[in-house]
Design a protein around this motif. Structure first.
Motif, PDB file in Angstrom:
ATOM      1  N   ALA A 286       4.004  23.518  22.429  1.00 22.81           N
ATOM      2  CA  ALA A 286       2.910  23.163  23.288  1.00 22.81           C
ATOM      3  C   ALA A 286       1.680  22.981  22.462  1.00 22.81           C
ATOM      4  CB  ALA A 286       2.779  23.981  24.425  1.00 22.81           C
ATOM      5  N   PHE A 287       1.532  23.962  21.300  1.00 24.51           N
ATOM      6  CA  PHE A 287       0.409  24.067  20.346  1.00 24.51           C
ATOM      7  C   PHE A 287       0.823  23.398  19.034  1.00 24.51           C
ATOM      8  CE2 PHE A 287       0.072  28.036  22.866  1.00 24.51           C
ATOM      9  CZ  PHE A 287      -1.147  27.475  23.591  1.00 24.51           C
ATOM     10  N   HIS A 288       1.756  22.296  18.904  1.00 27.19           N
ATOM     11  CA  HIS A 288       1.840  21.464  17.903  1.00 27.19           C
ATOM     12  C   HIS A 288       2.230  22.465  16.779  1.00 27.19           C
ATOM     13  CE1 HIS A 288       0.611  17.274  19.323  1.00 27.19           C
ATOM     14  NE2 HIS A 288       0.658  17.979  20.241  1.00 27.19           N
ATOM     15  N   ARG A 289       3.049  23.466  16.911  1.00 21.52           N
ATOM     16  CA  ARG A 289       3.678  24.083  15.823  1.00 21.52           C
ATOM     17  C   ARG A 289       5.245  23.678  15.715  1.00 21.52           C
ATOM     18  NH1 ARG A 289       1.656  29.784  18.280  1.00 21.52           N
ATOM     19  NH2 ARG A 289       3.000  29.065  19.930  1.00 21.52           N
ATOM     20  N   PRO A 290       5.515  23.680  14.629  1.00 19.61           N
ATOM     21  CA  PRO A 290       7.168  23.315  14.540  1.00 19.61           C
ATOM     22  C   PRO A 290       7.905  24.243  15.027  1.00 19.61           C
ATOM     23  CG  PRO A 290       6.041  23.079  12.277  1.00 19.61           C
ATOM     24  CD  PRO A 290       5.072  23.633  13.185  1.00 19.61           C
ATOM     25  N   LYS A 291       8.854  24.051  15.830  1.00 16.51           N
ATOM     26  CA  LYS A 291       9.607  25.014  16.715  1.00 16.51           C
ATOM     27  C   LYS A 291      10.719  25.858  15.899  1.00 16.51           C
ATOM     28  CE  LYS A 291       9.591  23.114  21.393  1.00 16.51           C
ATOM     29  NZ  LYS A 291      10.759  22.742  22.582  1.00 16.51           N
ATOM     30  N   TRP A 292      10.963  25.168  14.581  1.00 21.66           N
ATOM     31  CA  TRP A 292      11.724  25.908  14.095  1.00 21.66           C
ATOM     32  C   TRP A 292      11.180  27.195  13.506  1.00 21.66           C
ATOM     33  CZ3 TRP A 292      11.126  27.385   8.921  1.00 21.66           C
ATOM     34  CH2 TRP A 292      10.113  26.518   8.173  1.00 21.66           C
ATOM     35  N   ALA A 293      10.068  27.042  13.273  1.00 19.11           N
ATOM     36  CA  ALA A 293       9.169  28.232  12.691  1.00 19.11           C
ATOM     37  C   ALA A 293       8.596  29.041  13.622  1.00 19.11           C
ATOM     38  CB  ALA A 293       7.957  27.940  11.824  1.00 19.11           C
ATOM     39  N   TYR A 294       8.154  28.446  14.674  1.00 25.29           N
ATOM     40  CA  TYR A 294       7.474  29.295  15.789  1.00 25.29           C
ATOM     41  C   TYR A 294       7.993  29.025  17.286  1.00 25.29           C
ATOM     42  CZ  TYR A 294       3.842  28.844  12.406  1.00 25.29           C
ATOM     43  OH  TYR A 294       3.244  28.884  11.101  1.00 25.29           O
ATOM     44  N   GLY A 295       9.170  29.066  17.089  1.00 31.38           N
ATOM     45  CA  GLY A 295      10.129  29.116  18.436  1.00 31.38           C
ATOM     46  C   GLY A 295      10.461  30.335  19.177  1.00 31.38           C
ATOM     47  N   HIS A 296      10.126  31.404  18.434  1.00 26.18           N
ATOM     48  CA  HIS A 296      10.562  32.689  19.118  1.00 26.18           C
ATOM     49  C   HIS A 296       9.364  33.727  18.798  1.00 26.18           C
ATOM     50  CE1 HIS A 296      14.909  32.001  19.770  1.00 26.18           C
ATOM     51  NE2 HIS A 296      14.856  31.354  18.563  1.00 26.18           N
ATOM     52  N   ARG A 297       9.259  34.558  19.585  1.00 25.17           N
ATOM     53  CA  ARG A 297       8.156  35.737  19.783  1.00 25.17           C
ATOM     54  C   ARG A 297       8.389  36.534  18.674  1.00 25.17           C
ATOM     55  NH1 ARG A 297       7.981  37.682  25.644  1.00 25.17           N
ATOM     56  NH2 ARG A 297      10.522  37.470  25.120  1.00 25.17           N
ATOM     57  N   ILE A 298       7.384  37.276  17.916  1.00 23.07           N
ATOM     58  CA  ILE A 298       7.603  38.369  17.021  1.00 23.07           C
ATOM     59  C   ILE A 298       8.545  39.478  17.720  1.00 23.07           C
ATOM     60  CG2 ILE A 298       6.554  40.324  15.712  1.00 23.07           C
ATOM     61  CD1 ILE A 298       5.866  37.620  14.552  1.00 23.07           C
ATOM     62  N   HIS A 299       8.223  39.793  18.964  1.00 21.43           N
ATOM     63  CA  HIS A 299       8.915  40.883  19.694  1.00 21.43           C
ATOM     64  C   HIS A 299      10.390  40.855  20.034  1.00 21.43           C
ATOM     65  CE1 HIS A 299       8.926  44.139  22.566  1.00 21.43           C
ATOM     66  NE2 HIS A 299       9.670  43.202  23.508  1.00 21.43           N
ATOM     67  N   ASP A 300      10.824  39.356  19.918  1.00 20.03           N
ATOM     68  CA  ASP A 300      12.198  38.897  20.250  1.00 20.03           C
ATOM     69  C   ASP A 300      13.088  39.515  18.898  1.00 20.03           C
ATOM     70  OD1 ASP A 300      11.447  37.619  22.484  1.00 20.03           O
ATOM     71  OD2 ASP A 300      11.353  35.773  21.641  1.00 20.03           O
ATOM     72  N   LEU A 301      12.638  39.091  17.706  1.00 17.05           N
ATOM     73  CA  LEU A 301      13.398  39.541  16.572  1.00 17.05           C
ATOM     74  C   LEU A 301      12.870  40.775  15.792  1.00 17.05           C
ATOM     75  CD1 LEU A 301      13.679  35.795  15.405  1.00 17.05           C
ATOM     76  CD2 LEU A 301      15.453  37.276  16.640  1.00 17.05           C
ATOM     77  N   CYS A 302      11.929  41.544  16.150  1.00 19.75           N
ATOM     78  CA  CYS A 302      11.288  42.733  15.734  1.00 19.75           C
ATOM     79  C   CYS A 302      12.460  43.897  15.342  1.00 19.75           C
ATOM     80  CB  CYS A 302      10.172  43.102  16.361  1.00 19.75           C
ATOM     81  SG  CYS A 302       9.489  44.683  15.706  1.00 19.75           S
TER      82      CYS A 302
END
Length: 425
Positions: A286-302
């Motif tokens: 939604a913020f025009h960021r590539p989903k491959w890089a910004y598709g997950h939250r930091i929290h999800d993979l911390c």
């Protein structure tokens, strides 16, 4: 594809790296299946997509190498000089391929795209910024393949590393715009004053930053906003924003791909460039960021997520819980609200990242993070709306341990009962 999934076709834009007049490349699009949450992209019609990418790269290969014009070496020679073997290069290509959501069969195409990157002219503009995004690429004690790839592309204009200045630098910019009309990739670092444009003037002629962005964007094949300042305004746009700084997307009327971060990881910059070379377009959030890089939250993979789920938190910096690597949420970590891949890519040759080093995420890849995420060492609590009926993550932080441990106890008891009921043969 399940009944809960929908099929989408990414709309094609006129920001093509290759000749947009060619009908066989003008219809290149990314087909993918998307679950209701909008993540976990799965590409289909892989053979058709593979053939389209191959055809695109074949056409790119017919263009003259910009390094040949400058008596440069090809990528194979550059890698050999750096002591990087072909096997390591192919491993890198496989990692990039997986990172951008493609099957392993596309790795040879990714490798070829990197080898053809010397056909891609780049014009990098500096606006109101600290040059940290450029430093992310340039300041590497032990340059990895990402840095080498970025050095390998034809950087036609970059004020930090170019020797020219004043009118000579302006001529270099104009020459690049004219020579590579419709072919170059425009990358912009820094926020740009809007309406009060005179707060940022550049070069010997005193052209405003907004004027320069509009001028270069007019003939660009693709436009990347590098870093949070260019993507969302960044620190310059923080209240009270005396210079009226804005993101690049507010200054020009063309499609902008945002690669935020303060600074962004070099792999996100290079990976986005590789995806552009491969497809000419990409799936964005939604913020025009590539989903491959910004598709997950930091929290999800911390790496500390298990401690969050167990209700184990650092209460203040330096306490025993901090030494044990517990979750940093209660000392201000904004990981639950921030979308980025820092935990996977890390920094400093993949050695560490802020949370690994003991400080919480500050949410620097999110819009208006300086205003919405601060103070950085205090939890957001109920100031930030979440799915918990409007309550902040604090609402669950004190309870999540008891809930998870309670569910675990029930599971253990059920397992014990089941084990007792089943007689060994």
């Amino acid at each position: 594809m399940s009944k809960h999934e929908t099929t989408h076709r990414m709309p094609h834009t006129n920001t093509m790296l290759l000749d947009s007049a060619s009908s066989d490349t003008a219809n290149i699009a990314l087909d993918y299946s998307q679950n209701p949450k909008g993540d976990n992209l799965t590409f289909h019609t892989k053979q058709s997509l593979f053939n389209k990418v191959k055809k695109r790269l074949d056409k790119l290969a017919k263009l003259p190498s910009l390094r040949d014009e400058k008596n440069g070496k090809d990528l194979k020679e550059v890698l050999q000089e750096k002591g990087i073997q072909r096997r390591d290069f192919m491993k890198w290509a496989a990692v990039v391929t997986a990172s951008i959501g493609l099957p392993a069969t596309f790795a040879p195409l990714t490798a070829r795209a990197a080898e053809l990157a010397d056909r891609v002219p780049i014009i990098w503009l500096h606006m109101a910024e600290c040059t940290g995004c450029s430093e992310s690429l340039l300041r590497s004690e032990d340059p990895g393949i990402d840095s080498i790839i970025f050095d390998y592309v034809s950087m036609e204009y970059h004020e930090t590393i170019m020797a020219a200045s004043g009118h000579q630098a302006e001529k270099s910019l104009e020459d690049a715009v004219k020579k590579y009309n419709g072919r170059y990739v425009m990358m912009v670092e820094g926020g740009i004053p809007k309406d009060t444009e005179y707060f940022l003037t550049i070069g010997a002629s005193g052209r405003t930053g907004a004027e320069e962005c509009r001028h270069v964007a007019e003939h660009a094949a693709a436009i990347f906003a590098i870093g949070t300042c260019s993507s969302f305004g960044g620190v310059q746009a923080a209240a009270p924003n005396p210079t009226n700084a804005h993101p690049l997307s507010d200054i020009i009327d063309k499609k902008v791909i945002n690669v935020p971060g303060c600074p962004p990881n070099e792999k996100n910059i290079v990976g986005t460039l590789m995806q552009h070379i491969l497809f000419g377009d990409m799936a964005l959030d939604a913020f025009h960021r590539p989903k491959w890089a910004y598709g997950h939250r930091i929290h999800d993979l911390c790496e500390r997520r298990g401690h969050f789920d167990a209700g184990e938190f650092v209460q203040h910096f330096g306490d025993e819980n901090a030494k044990n690597g517990y979750c940093l949420y209660k000392v201000g970590c904004k990981g639950p609200y921030t979308f980025n891949n820092c935990s996977k890519l890390r920094f400093n040759s993949h050695t560490n990242w802020p949370i690994g080093a003991g400080h919480g995420c500050i949410g620097c890849s999110e819009p208006h993070f300086w205003d919405t995420m601060s103070p950085f060492e205090v939890p957001l609590g109920n100031r930030y709306q979440t799915a918990f009926r409007g309550a902040g993550a604090d609402h669950t932080a004190d309870r999540v341990g008891m809930v998870v441990l309670g569910a675990t106890a029930i599971g253990i008891a059920a397992h014990a009962m089941l084990s007792g009921a089943i007689k060994p043969k």
